[in-house]
Design an enzyme around this catalytic site. Sequence first.
Site, PDB file in Angstrom:
ATOM      1  N   HIS A  51       5.774   3.575  -2.838  1.00 37.92           N
ATOM      2  CA  HIS A  51       5.554   4.926  -3.366  1.00 37.92           C
ATOM      3  C   HIS A  51       6.809   5.809  -3.387  1.00 37.92           C
ATOM      4  O   HIS A  51       7.353   6.120  -4.430  1.00 37.92           O
ATOM      5  CB  HIS A  51       4.465   5.643  -2.538  1.00 37.92           C
ATOM      6  CG  HIS A  51       3.176   4.882  -2.425  1.00 37.92           C
ATOM      7  ND1 HIS A  51       2.309   4.696  -3.480  1.00 37.92           N
ATOM      8  CD2 HIS A  51       2.600   4.259  -1.363  1.00 37.92           C
ATOM      9  CE1 HIS A  51       1.265   3.998  -3.074  1.00 37.92           C
ATOM     10  NE2 HIS A  51       1.403   3.715  -1.805  1.00 37.92           N
TER      11      HIS A  51
HETATM   12  O1  RIB Z   1      -0.197   7.882  -1.020  1.00 35.56           O
HETATM   13  C1  RIB Z   1       1.111   7.453  -0.725  1.00 35.56           C
HETATM   14  C2  RIB Z   1       1.853   8.505   0.041  1.00 35.56           C
HETATM   15  O2  RIB Z   1       1.195   8.753   1.270  1.00 35.56           O
HETATM   16  C3  RIB Z   1       3.283   8.071   0.426  1.00 35.56           C
HETATM   17  O3  RIB Z   1       4.109   9.199   0.472  1.00 35.56           O
HETATM   18  C4  RIB Z   1       3.111   7.508   1.803  1.00 35.56           C
HETATM   19  O4  RIB Z   1       4.297   7.621   2.601  1.00 35.56           O
HETATM   20  C5  RIB Z   1       2.055   8.419   2.359  1.00 35.56           C
HETATM   21  O5  RIB Z   1       2.707   9.598   2.826  1.00 35.56           O
END
Ligand code: RIB
Length: 313
Positions: free
Chosen positions: A242
């Site tokens: 992500h």
């Molecule tokens: O949904 C993904 C996000 O949530 C990313 O930033 C991960 O690190 C969590 O914080």
Amino acid sequence: MPRKIIIDTDPGQDDAVAILLALASPEELDVLGIVAVAGNVGLHHNANNARKVVELSGRLEIPVYAGCSRPMRRQLVTAEHVHGDTGLNGPDLPDPTIALQAQHGVDYLVETLMAAEPGTITLCTLGPLTNIAMALVKEPRIAERVKELVIMGGAYFEVGNITPAAEFNIYVDPEAADIVLRSGMPITILPLDVTHMMQSTPERLAAFQALGNRTGQAVYDMLSFSEGFDLQKYGWAGAPLHDPTVIAYLLQPELFEGRRCNVTIETASELTLGMTVADYWHVTDKPHNATFLRSGNAEGFYALLTERLARLP
Ligand code: RIB
Ligand code: CA
């Protein structure tokens, strides 16, 4: 002239990789500071982990601040089930030696944005938006001084990951996300629609380990730990990666595609709390308050990430 950025983060293994990508790119990005926020795990661990990652990168001059320890209104929801009890399980990184800055992260954000030339600082958020919203409440004028706010968060065509409707970062503090999306800041969103295309397959993880530096091994260990939950959940060839998409967007925006549209946050319904309702097909006349990116080039993303991580110790 490198772009000045501040990273707001809840490290988390994927946050850590994003921070490393930014610190490996000094020609393009001038990281002014890193601000921890409660999210994946509690604030203490997130602030600790941010300092561990700065030290791993060798860029010991980067200041780390602690921001808010809980969402604006709701109880903190964390994700130890993904990230482990410390939030950075996987590699055995030494306890940090660099000090945590004494100033509160929200005050650092306000002070830095108000002192800088308007339109010169980009905010990159990798966790819940609590610190940004609190800074806006404290000093609304920062909204017109930010060059761009790039958010990892939300989901629309890909639906949610912490509930069927909501993505984790938005779900943890939906009131904060609502304040930010209504602020008028120039916002770009990297949602799950993009990050679910960025799957860390065994081949891609092996390429990190094959770099032969401590950074590559640490990233391999981090992602090999944090992938477990998602591999089981999605059954894909690799877990989605992500937060590094935020930094990759700053480095190579051409890797991503999307459009300006209205994005509104659900803050009332228990069923869809934290949903990012993106009017992608412009069926309403609501203001286009964000660039909602919908797709990304995974091969190009991993090539960039691997090449940059090779530059670190
Ligand atoms: O949904 C993904 C996000 O949530 C990313 O930033 C991960 O690190 C969590 O914080
Ligand atoms: Ca994060």
